[in-house]
Design a protein around this motif. Structure first.
Motif, PDB file in Angstrom:
ATOM      1  N   GLY A   1      25.702  34.178  37.275  1.00  0.00           N
ATOM      2  CA  GLY A   1      26.347  34.873  38.398  1.00  0.00           C
ATOM      3  C   GLY A   1      27.853  34.719  38.384  1.00  0.00           C
ATOM      4  O   GLY A   1      28.593  35.705  38.546  1.00  0.00           O
ATOM      5  N   VAL A   2      28.334  33.504  38.170  1.00  0.00           N
ATOM      6  CA  VAL A   2      29.777  33.260  38.142  1.00  0.00           C
ATOM      7  C   VAL A   2      30.407  33.994  36.949  1.00  0.00           C
ATOM      8  O   VAL A   2      31.442  34.653  37.083  1.00  0.00           O
ATOM      9  CB  VAL A   2      30.087  31.744  38.084  1.00  0.00           C
ATOM     10  CG1 VAL A   2      31.543  31.486  37.771  1.00  0.00           C
ATOM     11  CG2 VAL A   2      29.699  31.079  39.395  1.00  0.00           C
ATOM     12  N   GLY A   3      29.769  33.897  35.787  1.00  0.00           N
ATOM     13  CA  GLY A   3      30.287  34.583  34.604  1.00  0.00           C
ATOM     14  C   GLY A   3      30.322  36.091  34.789  1.00  0.00           C
ATOM     15  O   GLY A   3      31.290  36.755  34.417  1.00  0.00           O
ATOM     16  N   THR A   4      29.268  36.645  35.381  1.00  0.00           N
ATOM     17  CA  THR A   4      29.219  38.089  35.630  1.00  0.00           C
ATOM     18  C   THR A   4      30.312  38.501  36.608  1.00  0.00           C
ATOM     19  O   THR A   4      30.958  39.541  36.419  1.00  0.00           O
ATOM     20  CB  THR A   4      27.831  38.489  36.169  1.00  0.00           C
ATOM     21  OG1 THR A   4      26.846  38.127  35.198  1.00  0.00           O
ATOM     22  CG2 THR A   4      27.752  39.969  36.449  1.00  0.00           C
ATOM     23  N   LEU A   5      30.531  37.715  37.632  1.00  0.00           N
ATOM     24  CA  LEU A   5      31.601  38.005  38.587  1.00  0.00           C
ATOM     25  C   LEU A   5      32.963  38.016  37.897  1.00  0.00           C
ATOM     26  O   LEU A   5      33.783  38.914  38.127  1.00  0.00           O
ATOM     27  CB  LEU A   5      31.592  36.984  39.730  1.00  0.00           C
ATOM     28  CG  LEU A   5      32.651  37.167  40.808  1.00  0.00           C
ATOM     29  CD1 LEU A   5      32.429  38.487  41.548  1.00  0.00           C
ATOM     30  CD2 LEU A   5      32.617  36.005  41.783  1.00  0.00           C
ATOM     31  N   ILE A   6      33.202  37.033  37.016  1.00  0.00           N
ATOM     32  CA  ILE A   6      34.468  36.981  36.286  1.00  0.00           C
ATOM     33  C   ILE A   6      34.611  38.209  35.389  1.00  0.00           C
ATOM     34  O   ILE A   6      35.680  38.830  35.332  1.00  0.00           O
ATOM     35  CB  ILE A   6      34.565  35.676  35.468  1.00  0.00           C
ATOM     36  CG1 ILE A   6      34.644  34.471  36.406  1.00  0.00           C
ATOM     37  CG2 ILE A   6      35.774  35.700  34.528  1.00  0.00           C
ATOM     38  CD1 ILE A   6      34.494  33.131  35.715  1.00  0.00           C
ATOM     39  N   VAL A   7      33.523  38.591  34.701  1.00  0.00           N
ATOM     40  CA  VAL A   7      33.564  39.781  33.835  1.00  0.00           C
ATOM     41  C   VAL A   7      33.869  41.028  34.660  1.00  0.00           C
ATOM     42  O   VAL A   7      34.699  41.856  34.268  1.00  0.00           O
ATOM     43  CB  VAL A   7      32.238  39.955  33.064  1.00  0.00           C
ATOM     44  CG1 VAL A   7      32.147  41.317  32.416  1.00  0.00           C
ATOM     45  CG2 VAL A   7      32.091  38.865  32.010  1.00  0.00           C
ATOM     46  N   LEU A   8      33.228  41.182  35.803  1.00  0.00           N
ATOM     47  CA  LEU A   8      33.452  42.365  36.641  1.00  0.00           C
ATOM     48  C   LEU A   8      34.885  42.430  37.157  1.00  0.00           C
ATOM     49  O   LEU A   8      35.498  43.504  37.169  1.00  0.00           O
ATOM     50  CB  LEU A   8      32.460  42.389  37.803  1.00  0.00           C
ATOM     51  CG  LEU A   8      30.996  42.634  37.420  1.00  0.00           C
ATOM     52  CD1 LEU A   8      30.095  42.491  38.638  1.00  0.00           C
ATOM     53  CD2 LEU A   8      30.831  43.989  36.765  1.00  0.00           C
ATOM     54  N   ILE A   9      35.432  41.292  37.556  1.00  0.00           N
ATOM     55  CA  ILE A   9      36.832  41.256  37.996  1.00  0.00           C
ATOM     56  C   ILE A   9      37.742  41.673  36.841  1.00  0.00           C
ATOM     57  O   ILE A   9      38.673  42.465  37.010  1.00  0.00           O
ATOM     58  CB  ILE A   9      37.213  39.861  38.530  1.00  0.00           C
ATOM     59  CG1 ILE A   9      36.499  39.601  39.863  1.00  0.00           C
ATOM     60  CG2 ILE A   9      38.724  39.714  38.681  1.00  0.00           C
ATOM     61  CD1 ILE A   9      36.593  38.176  40.351  1.00  0.00           C
ATOM     62  N   GLY A  10      37.459  41.155  35.650  1.00  0.00           N
ATOM     63  CA  GLY A  10      38.249  41.524  34.478  1.00  0.00           C
ATOM     64  C   GLY A  10      38.172  43.002  34.177  1.00  0.00           C
ATOM     65  O   GLY A  10      39.176  43.642  33.856  1.00  0.00           O
ATOM     66  N   LEU A  11      36.974  43.577  34.285  1.00  0.00           N
ATOM     67  CA  LEU A  11      36.816  45.006  34.006  1.00  0.00           C
ATOM     68  C   LEU A  11      37.580  45.865  35.007  1.00  0.00           C
ATOM     69  O   LEU A  11      38.128  46.911  34.647  1.00  0.00           O
ATOM     70  CB  LEU A  11      35.336  45.387  33.997  1.00  0.00           C
ATOM     71  CG  LEU A  11      34.539  44.895  32.788  1.00  0.00           C
ATOM     72  CD1 LEU A  11      33.053  45.197  32.963  1.00  0.00           C
ATOM     73  CD2 LEU A  11      35.066  45.504  31.509  1.00  0.00           C
ATOM     74  N   VAL A  12      37.628  45.421  36.267  1.00  0.00           N
ATOM     75  CA  VAL A  12      38.411  46.159  37.265  1.00  0.00           C
ATOM     76  C   VAL A  12      39.896  46.099  36.908  1.00  0.00           C
ATOM     77  O   VAL A  12      40.633  47.069  37.103  1.00  0.00           O
ATOM     78  CB  VAL A  12      38.161  45.579  38.679  1.00  0.00           C
ATOM     79  CG1 VAL A  12      39.176  46.085  39.679  1.00  0.00           C
ATOM     80  CG2 VAL A  12      36.745  45.893  39.136  1.00  0.00           C
ATOM     81  N   LEU A  13      40.331  44.974  36.343  1.00  0.00           N
ATOM     82  CA  LEU A  13      41.751  44.788  36.027  1.00  0.00           C
ATOM     83  C   LEU A  13      42.163  45.364  34.680  1.00  0.00           C
ATOM     84  O   LEU A  13      43.358  45.432  34.387  1.00  0.00           O
ATOM     85  CB  LEU A  13      42.092  43.295  36.052  1.00  0.00           C
ATOM     86  CG  LEU A  13      41.970  42.610  37.414  1.00  0.00           C
ATOM     87  CD1 LEU A  13      42.218  41.126  37.279  1.00  0.00           C
ATOM     88  CD2 LEU A  13      42.910  43.235  38.418  1.00  0.00           C
ATOM     89  N   VAL A  14      41.205  45.788  33.854  1.00  0.00           N
ATOM     90  CA  VAL A  14      41.523  46.284  32.511  1.00  0.00           C
ATOM     91  C   VAL A  14      42.563  47.405  32.514  1.00  0.00           C
ATOM     92  O   VAL A  14      43.500  47.372  31.715  1.00  0.00           O
ATOM     93  CB  VAL A  14      40.242  46.703  31.751  1.00  0.00           C
ATOM     94  CG1 VAL A  14      40.553  47.578  30.557  1.00  0.00           C
ATOM     95  CG2 VAL A  14      39.482  45.468  31.302  1.00  0.00           C
TER      96      VAL A  14
END
Length: 119
Positions: free
Chosen positions: A16-29
């Motif tokens: 869950g934490v890793g997925t949240l970090i990935v999603l935040i990163g994808l929004v910031l790409v």
């Protein structure tokens, strides 16, 4: 972990934490900054517990290395052109973001900003 319930809970939390970090990163790409780096950090977190994330990280690492070697093997004018195109794309994304959300109030009035239809 000796307790299977604790191990399952731990894997769920890490996922869950890793997925949240990935999603935040994808929004910031699309924005200037470390969007892809944040995605990769999220994959590192997930890969500590999931084999599929390790395979994705391996794929990313190999392709980044291939891209780097390809770019470095090109003449200087090709590298400069790639840098200029990248800078232009970043400028367009920043301009579009400011057109959508508006400039902060602390930005002074400058003629260039009026020309770019930002003020």
């Amino acid at each position: 972990m000796a307790n299977p319930h604790t191990a399952r809970l731990y894997r769920t939390i890490v996922g869950g934490v890793g997925t949240l970090i990935v999603l935040i990163g994808l929004v910031l790409v699309p924005f200037p900054g470390p969007g892809w780096l944040i995605v990769i950090i999220g994959l590192f977190v997930i890969s500590s517990e999931f084999r599929w994330a390790q395979r994705i990280l391996h794929f990313v690492r190999l392709n980044v290395e291939k891209w780097t070697h390809w770019v470095m093997a090109r003449p200087v004018w090709v590298r400069w052109t790639l840098a200029a195109v990248t800078a232009a794309l970043v400028a367009v994304v920043v301009w579009a973001a400011f057109r959508i959300i508006g400039l902060p109030d602390w930005v002074p009035e400058i003629e260039v900003l009026k020309y770019l239809e930002l003020q």
